[in-house]
Design an enzyme around this catalytic site. Structure first.
Site, PDB file in Angstrom:
ATOM      1  N   GLU A  44       8.421 -25.712 -86.414  1.00 19.95           N
ATOM      2  CA  GLU A  44       8.374 -24.692 -87.482  1.00 19.95           C
ATOM      3  C   GLU A  44       9.102 -25.192 -88.714  1.00 19.95           C
ATOM      4  O   GLU A  44      10.210 -25.735 -88.613  1.00 19.95           O
ATOM      5  CB  GLU A  44       9.019 -23.410 -86.948  1.00 19.95           C
ATOM      6  CG  GLU A  44       8.262 -22.166 -87.297  1.00 19.95           C
ATOM      7  CD  GLU A  44       6.865 -22.120 -86.708  1.00 19.95           C
ATOM      8  OE1 GLU A  44       5.900 -22.472 -87.417  1.00 19.95           O
ATOM      9  OE2 GLU A  44       6.745 -21.713 -85.542  1.00 19.95           O
ATOM     10  N   HIS A  45       8.454 -24.994 -89.860  1.00 22.96           N
ATOM     11  CA  HIS A  45       8.976 -25.468 -91.150  1.00 22.96           C
ATOM     12  C   HIS A  45       9.125 -26.991 -91.160  1.00 22.96           C
ATOM     13  O   HIS A  45       9.992 -27.533 -91.841  1.00 22.96           O
ATOM     14  CB  HIS A  45      10.309 -24.776 -91.498  1.00 22.96           C
ATOM     15  CG  HIS A  45      10.120 -23.301 -91.770  1.00 22.96           C
ATOM     16  ND1 HIS A  45       9.770 -22.820 -93.006  1.00 22.96           N
ATOM     17  CD2 HIS A  45      10.187 -22.231 -90.951  1.00 22.96           C
ATOM     18  CE1 HIS A  45       9.653 -21.500 -92.949  1.00 22.96           C
ATOM     19  NE2 HIS A  45       9.895 -21.111 -91.703  1.00 22.96           N
ATOM     20  N   THR A  46       8.288 -27.650 -90.381  1.00 22.91           N
ATOM     21  CA  THR A  46       8.258 -29.113 -90.410  1.00 22.91           C
ATOM     22  C   THR A  46       7.078 -29.631 -91.227  1.00 22.91           C
ATOM     23  O   THR A  46       7.159 -30.727 -91.792  1.00 22.91           O
ATOM     24  CB  THR A  46       8.154 -29.697 -88.978  1.00 22.91           C
ATOM     25  OG1 THR A  46       7.145 -28.978 -88.266  1.00 22.91           O
ATOM     26  CG2 THR A  46       9.462 -29.596 -88.243  1.00 22.91           C
ATOM     27  N   SER A 135       1.745 -11.291 -89.872  1.00 24.16           N
ATOM     28  CA  SER A 135       2.486 -11.297 -88.607  1.00 24.16           C
ATOM     29  C   SER A 135       2.743 -12.710 -88.098  1.00 24.16           C
ATOM     30  O   SER A 135       3.067 -12.897 -86.932  1.00 24.16           O
ATOM     31  CB  SER A 135       1.701 -10.509 -87.562  1.00 24.16           C
ATOM     32  OG  SER A 135       0.502 -11.197 -87.286  1.00 24.16           O
ATOM     33  N   LEU A 137       0.579 -15.122 -87.673  1.00 26.81           N
ATOM     34  CA  LEU A 137      -0.524 -15.705 -86.901  1.00 26.81           C
ATOM     35  C   LEU A 137      -1.637 -16.231 -87.813  1.00 26.81           C
ATOM     36  O   LEU A 137      -2.768 -16.426 -87.391  1.00 26.81           O
ATOM     37  CB  LEU A 137      -1.080 -14.679 -85.901  1.00 26.81           C
ATOM     38  CG  LEU A 137      -0.077 -14.128 -84.886  1.00 26.81           C
ATOM     39  CD1 LEU A 137      -0.756 -13.128 -83.946  1.00 26.81           C
ATOM     40  CD2 LEU A 137       0.582 -15.240 -84.067  1.00 26.81           C
ATOM     41  N   SER A 139      -3.394 -14.961 -90.429  1.00 25.82           N
ATOM     42  CA  SER A 139      -4.576 -14.202 -90.864  1.00 25.82           C
ATOM     43  C   SER A 139      -4.981 -14.671 -92.259  1.00 25.82           C
ATOM     44  O   SER A 139      -6.159 -14.676 -92.605  1.00 25.82           O
ATOM     45  CB  SER A 139      -4.275 -12.705 -90.873  1.00 25.82           C
ATOM     46  OG  SER A 139      -3.247 -12.418 -91.797  1.00 25.82           O
ATOM     47  N   SER A 140      -4.009 -15.087 -93.058  1.00 32.57           N
ATOM     48  CA  SER A 140      -4.332 -15.511 -94.425  1.00 32.57           C
ATOM     49  C   SER A 140      -5.139 -16.812 -94.421  1.00 32.57           C
ATOM     50  O   SER A 140      -6.168 -16.912 -95.091  1.00 32.57           O
ATOM     51  CB  SER A 140      -3.058 -15.660 -95.249  1.00 32.57           C
ATOM     52  OG  SER A 140      -2.170 -16.548 -94.630  1.00 32.57           O
ATOM     53  N   ASP A 183      -1.540 -24.427 -91.063  1.00 26.31           N
ATOM     54  CA  ASP A 183      -2.392 -23.285 -90.702  1.00 26.31           C
ATOM     55  C   ASP A 183      -3.869 -23.601 -90.908  1.00 26.31           C
ATOM     56  O   ASP A 183      -4.712 -23.322 -90.047  1.00 26.31           O
ATOM     57  CB  ASP A 183      -2.023 -22.061 -91.556  1.00 26.31           C
ATOM     58  CG  ASP A 183      -0.533 -21.753 -91.490  1.00 26.31           C
ATOM     59  OD1 ASP A 183       0.142 -22.278 -90.591  1.00 26.31           O
ATOM     60  OD2 ASP A 183      -0.054 -20.983 -92.342  1.00 26.31           O
TER      61      ASP A 183
HETATM   62  C1  GLA Z   1       3.694 -20.726 -92.781  1.00 27.54           C
HETATM   63  C2  GLA Z   1       3.089 -21.824 -93.652  1.00 27.54           C
HETATM   64  C3  GLA Z   1       2.957 -23.105 -92.845  1.00 27.54           C
HETATM   65  C4  GLA Z   1       4.264 -23.478 -92.160  1.00 27.54           C
HETATM   66  C5  GLA Z   1       4.865 -22.275 -91.432  1.00 27.54           C
HETATM   67  C6  GLA Z   1       6.241 -22.550 -90.887  1.00 27.54           C
HETATM   68  O1  GLA Z   1       2.800 -20.382 -91.766  1.00 27.54           O
HETATM   69  O2  GLA Z   1       1.820 -21.440 -94.134  1.00 27.54           O
HETATM   70  O3  GLA Z   1       2.495 -24.139 -93.681  1.00 27.54           O
HETATM   71  O4  GLA Z   1       5.175 -24.006 -93.079  1.00 27.54           O
HETATM   72  O5  GLA Z   1       4.933 -21.134 -92.258  1.00 27.54           O
HETATM   73  O6  GLA Z   1       6.201 -23.526 -89.916  1.00 27.54           O
END
Ligand code: GLA
Length: 404
Positions: A44-46, A135, A137, A139-140, A183
């Site tokens: 996450e946030h990588t 949320s 997951l 959706s965007s 995503d």
């Molecule tokens: C959101 C961002 C992703 C990612 C995550 C965190 O979903 O759209 O690019 O940075 O946060 O891991």
């Protein structure tokens, strides 16, 4: 898809068709595209630091039933009554709707395709989605990718899948969040029965088979994490901290062009953290520590998944959550509570998923434990809040596609 899923998708398609005819009239050739949400298992946030992630595409998705138009107009209605009808003109510079408006995700796809590929034909479409909004997951991303796919079909535009993922990732920044590429990449490259290790710059994808006995249980904290609204600034400021930290550490190490993966490969975790401790202020050092540690956890988690080592994978998920809650400061009381409940109910590990600031958690358990986990969440989290359960078992699914 299971028989139930096929059945419910048929019913959804019938509702889309009925609505299309009511709004736009009958008798044109209709097409349909589908783009899934995703759950990130670890990492996450990588992504925006060019370090790996391990997500999988979900069985929940956004489908658009549409008819191409001869002009540049895009007209859309949504089966979800919370989202009103929207229309706009395709061009290389499209003024956004109000901040947070759902139509901006469609404009995001339209503007970048018009600017970079000169698309000129719009469409009339009916959107139907079952990925819960805001949320964690994606959706965007599902809506951006589905919209972009519809525009590609309307304009006969071929694109290589990684180039398409990159385009959608850059396009989505239209809403103001400086997201990474995870995503959109998993939404496009999801594979049934697999998680996918994704590396960035350049984009690389490696499917990892899901052990047959593993189940990932997703639970919504009911705290809204709107990336184009309240969570946007918090997200962007994390990204800016990571870039500043990278700049300071590579100066300290005399590696002016290195990115996070290069630094890790050349110096290793301990040396990097020692360099960080010399040149970074406390908050930036904490953000830096999360990113470096999380990148390594993804590598280890991929190994654990390949080996079917559920206990190890679970430990890594727990460590990821602790680091996100502590060093990265993106958790909240509800997410912490959900992860505790999931562990107490027999999960091997649990963590927040997505950007954080609310949204969902994900927990790993063996197939036979999943019903007990769902029951515990219902009884101890949703019940006391007077809410219907918003927990479900994830099913690793295929990526976005055009239906015939
Ligand atoms: C959101 C961002 C992703 C990612 C995550 C965190 O979903 O759209 O690019 O940075 O946060 O891991």
């Amino acid at each position: 898809m299971t028989e139930d899923a096929v059945h419910s998708d048929r019913a959804r398609r019938a509702r889309q068709l009925e609505r299309f005819e009511r709004e736009f009239g009958a008798a044109r050739r209709l097409r349909r595209v589908r783009a899934p949400g995703r759950v990130n298992l670890i990492g996450e946030h990588t992504d925006y630091n060019d370090l790996p992630v391990l997500p999988m595409a979900l069985q929940r998705d956004t489908a658009i039933l549409f008819a191409p138009r001869d002009d540049a107009r895009v007209r859309l209605v949504n089966l979800d009554a919370r989202f009103g009808a929207r229309e706009f003109e395709l061009s290389a510079s499209i003024a956004p709707f109000a901040a947070g408006d759902w139509g901006n995700y469609v404009k995001a796809a339209a503007e970048i395709l018009a600017r970079e590929h000169g698309v000129t034909r719009g469409f009339d479409g009916v959107v139907a989605g079952d990925v819960p909004a805001a949320s964690g997951l994606s959706s965007s991303a599902a809506l951006v990718v589905a919209s972009a796919l519809a525009l590609r079909v309307a304009n006969g535009l071929e694109l290589e899948s990684r180039a398409f993922a990159d385009l959608c990732a850059r396009g989505e920044r239209y809403v103001g969040t400086q997201g990474g590429g995870m995503d959109q990449a998993i939404c496009i490259h999801g594979r049934r029965g697999h998680a996918v290790r994704i590396d960035f710059a350049p984009l690389r994808l490696a499917p990892v088979a899901m052990p047959a006995e593993w189940r990932f249980v997703i639970a919504n904290s009911l705290v809204v994490a709107d990336k184009s609204g309240s969570a946007r600034d918090a997200y962007n400021s994390r990204r800016a901290s990571c870039e500043r930290a990278l700049g300071a550490v590579r100066d300290a190490l005399g590696e002016p062009a290195a990115r996070y993966p290069d630094l890790l490969a050349m110096h290793g975790e301990d040396e990097l953290l020692a360099a960080g401790a010399r040149v970074l202020a406390a908050e930036e050092l904490a953000r830096f520590r999360h990113v470096v540690g999380e990148g390594l956890r993804v590598e280890r988690a991929v190994e654990a998944m390949r080996a079917g080592d559920e206990r190890r994978f679970g430990e890594l998920m727990d460590a990821s959550h602790a680091s996100l809650a502590g060093d990265y400061a993106v958790s909240c009381a509800e997410l912490d509570r959900l992860t505790e409940l999931q562990r107490a109910a027999g999960a091997a590990g649990a963590r927040l998923t997505g950007a954080g600031f609310g949204g969902c958690t994900v927990a790993l358990c063996r197939a036979e434990r999943a019903p007990a986990l769902l029951a515990a969440l219902d009884e101890r989290f949703y019940g006391p809040r007077g809410a219907a359960s918003e927990a479900f078992v994830a099913c690793a699914s295929d990526g976005a596609h055009v239906e015939e």
